[in-house]
Design a protein around this motif. Structure first.
Motif, short mmCIF file in Angstrom:
data_model
loop_
_atom_site.label_atom_id
_atom_site.label_comp_id
_atom_site.label_asym_id
_atom_site.label_seq_id
_atom_site.Cartn_x
_atom_site.Cartn_y
_atom_site.Cartn_z
N LEU A 47 -16.38 -82.76 -81.95
CA LEU A 47 -17.14 -83.95 -81.57
C LEU A 47 -18.36 -83.56 -80.73
N ALA A 48 -18.21 -82.54 -79.91
CA ALA A 48 -19.34 -82.07 -79.10
C ALA A 48 -20.49 -81.60 -79.98
N LYS A 49 -20.16 -80.86 -81.03
CA LYS A 49 -21.19 -80.34 -81.93
C LYS A 49 -21.89 -81.45 -82.72
N GLU A 50 -21.17 -82.52 -83.00
CA GLU A 50 -21.72 -83.59 -83.83
C GLU A 50 -22.52 -84.61 -83.01
N THR A 51 -22.47 -84.52 -81.70
CA THR A 51 -23.19 -85.47 -80.84
C THR A 51 -24.70 -85.24 -80.94
N LYS A 52 -25.45 -86.32 -81.05
CA LYS A 52 -26.92 -86.25 -81.14
C LYS A 52 -27.54 -86.77 -79.84
N LYS A 53 -28.87 -86.81 -79.81
CA LYS A 53 -29.60 -87.19 -78.61
C LYS A 53 -29.17 -88.54 -78.05
N ASN A 54 -28.96 -89.53 -78.94
CA ASN A 54 -28.62 -90.88 -78.48
C ASN A 54 -27.13 -91.17 -78.46
N GLY A 55 -26.31 -90.17 -78.76
CA GLY A 55 -24.87 -90.39 -78.64
C GLY A 55 -24.05 -89.99 -79.85
N LEU A 56 -22.90 -90.59 -79.94
CA LEU A 56 -21.93 -90.25 -80.98
C LEU A 56 -21.13 -91.49 -81.37
N LEU A 57 -20.96 -91.68 -82.67
CA LEU A 57 -20.13 -92.76 -83.18
C LEU A 57 -18.93 -92.15 -83.89
N TYR A 81 -26.97 -96.45 -90.46
CA TYR A 81 -27.85 -97.01 -89.43
C TYR A 81 -27.75 -96.20 -88.14
N ALA A 82 -26.53 -95.84 -87.76
CA ALA A 82 -26.33 -95.04 -86.55
C ALA A 82 -27.07 -93.71 -86.66
N GLN A 83 -26.96 -93.07 -87.82
CA GLN A 83 -27.67 -91.80 -88.01
C GLN A 83 -29.17 -91.97 -87.89
N SER A 84 -29.68 -93.10 -88.40
CA SER A 84 -31.13 -93.35 -88.33
C SER A 84 -31.59 -93.53 -86.89
N LYS A 85 -30.66 -93.83 -86.00
CA LYS A 85 -30.96 -94.02 -84.58
C LYS A 85 -30.66 -92.76 -83.75
N ASN A 86 -30.50 -91.64 -84.45
CA ASN A 86 -30.23 -90.35 -83.81
C ASN A 86 -28.92 -90.34 -83.05
#
Length: 202
Positions: A47-57, A81-86
């Motif tokens: 989950l840490a690796k998959e987290t992006k700038k604006n968070g993780l879903l 949509y979540a991916q499009s929001k980084n």
């Protein structure tokens, strides 16, 4: 009668041994962030690796639950949509008790291909991550902010089966508010779905 009573008590204790009483609270850091998850591609991730700038879903899901099936289109839409929001996206299948059947890795591959998944769809060995989250249902979502803190937990929206009856898009609204730097209006909602099929502790 005594034997039957003893069996019922023993079964209840087995269930209680792995059942989580409640999910993590709003503001909690991502649990099991470094626990290895295996994607259907064979790639190992966390989950840490998959987290992006604006968070993780994180979404706990599966292949056959009627509630998951009823939410298929909405799931693809909101995760895209979540991916499009980084925001990083991970779908987790914790149904360890069905790993040799409906929730096998091969069945997961076929399901992801059918829905054209563009994110990690992972196997949660022994339901370890679901246990850490206190997740109990499929589908059930946990949205973390850019600091790795839980900002929203619950359902995609307020209609577990019929998309035409949706009145409140809880997760979509939470993503919008999170990425706009606003306080999330609805932080929790009730997840309605199938129970995660854990393996009983012997």
């Amino acid at each position: 009668m005594k034997k039957l009573f003893s069996f019922v008590i023993a079964a209840g204790l087995s269930i209680a041994a792995f059942a989580q009483t409640e999910a993590i609270k709003i503001g909690t850091a991502v649990p099991a962030g470094n626990t290895t998850l295996t994607d259907i591609s064979g790639k190992e991730t966390t989950l840490a690796k998959e987290t992006k700038k604006n968070g993780l879903l994180v979404m706990f899901s599966c292949n056959t639950c009627p509630y998951v099936v009823a939410n298929e289109a909405r799931t693809v839409d909101i995760l895209t949509y979540a991916q499009s929001k980084n925001i990083g996206v991970v779908v987790i299948n914790s149904n360890e008790a069905q790993r040799s059947g409906a929730d096998s890795e091969e069945a997961m591959k076929a399901y992801a291909k059918k829905l054209n998944y563009k994110w990690a769809y992972t196997v949660d060995k022994n339901s370890a991550v679901a246990d850490a989250f206190g997740a109990t249902k499929t589908p059930e979502v946990f949205l973390f902010d850019g600091k790795g803190l839980l900002a929203y937990h619950g359902a995609i929206d307020d209609s577990p089966k019929e998309e035409t009856e949706v009145k409140a898009k809880h997760l979509h609204n939470a993503i919008d508010e999170l990425t706009a730097g606003k306080d999330i209006t609805v932080k929790t909602s009730k997840s309605i779905g199938c129970t995660i099929k854990r393996v009983a502790v012997k």
